[in-house]
Design a protein around this motif. Structure first.
Motif: not given
Length: 223
Positions: A42, A44, A91-92, A95, A97, A99-100, A104
């Motif tokens: 993920t 972060q 980051l979710r 931004w 779900d 876009r992140t 990712e």
């Protein structure tokens, strides 16, 4: 741990990678920066730290990351540093779900080059205030003089610095002075000279500040 870093594809940003080699915890020192971390699963956002903190080993096995100095991170990531200070935020949460997940997937497939590719297209600060305040703080100027240089009142500077760095200009000066002192000490300079060259009033002031920001004496910290 093993650690490496190099300048990234944009001024003020460093690409770094770390891998633990044993089960010992590592001490993370405040540096006035914001990081985008990839842990293998993920992304972060590590907000600016006000004081040192311990990072316990375990999963993840290591990090590939971008470190944003001079207030370049909030613009690139679209977040106020004040909202993530002393936090590790997925980051979710910033931004969303979709876009992140897209970034990712790219980083999972491409690693560090994929992070740099994203960086090349990320927004850049249009206001030079962050870079100016960061540069003035590195010289050790008092907050009042920094405010005069950028044309703000001390109150305005406090508010904008919190948005850009996660804390006020006064704390930023302390953090950057700590980094300057440690760089000198690691080069072999005697601690008595380190204190004076870094801008501390005297040796006791140096020791108090190191303990306040890291919880350790200068000698213990260097050890």
């Amino acid at each position: 741990m093993t650690y490496s870093e190099r300048p990234a594809a944009r001024p003020g940003v460093v690409l770094w990678q770390s891998r633990p080699v044993d089960a010992q915890s590592s001490l993370i020192l405040p540096d006035g920066c914001l990081d985008l971390l990839w842990d293998g699963a993920t992304l972060q956002v590590a907000g600016p730290d006000t004081v040192a903190r311990l990072h316990a080993p375990g999963r993840p096995a290591g990090f590939t990351a971008l470190r944003f100095a001079a207030a370049t991170g909030p613009c690139a990531l679209g977040v106020s540093a004040a909202d993530v200070v002393d936090q590790l935020v997925p980051l979710r949460d910033i931004w969303g779900d979709v876009r992140t997940a897209r970034l990712e997937e790219q980083v999972a497939a491409g690693g560090a080059p994929a992070l740099e590719q994203w960086l090349r297209s990320a927004p850049e600060p249009s206001d030079p205030l962050g870079a100016r305040v960061f540069g003035l703080a590195r010289t050790g100027l008092p907050v009042g003089e920094i405010a005069d240089h950028v044309g703000f009142s001390a109150r305005q500077l406090q508010r904008r610095s919190q948005e850009l760095f996660g804390y006020g200009a006064g704390h930023l000066v302390r953090v950057l002075r700590l980094q300057k002192a440690l760089a000198s000490a690691r080069s072999g300079q005697p601690l008595s000279m380190v204190a004076a060259d870094a801008g501390y009033y005297d040796q006791p002031h140096f020791s108090r500040e190191i303990r306040a920001l890291t919880g350790r004496t200068p000698t213990d910290l260097l050890r």
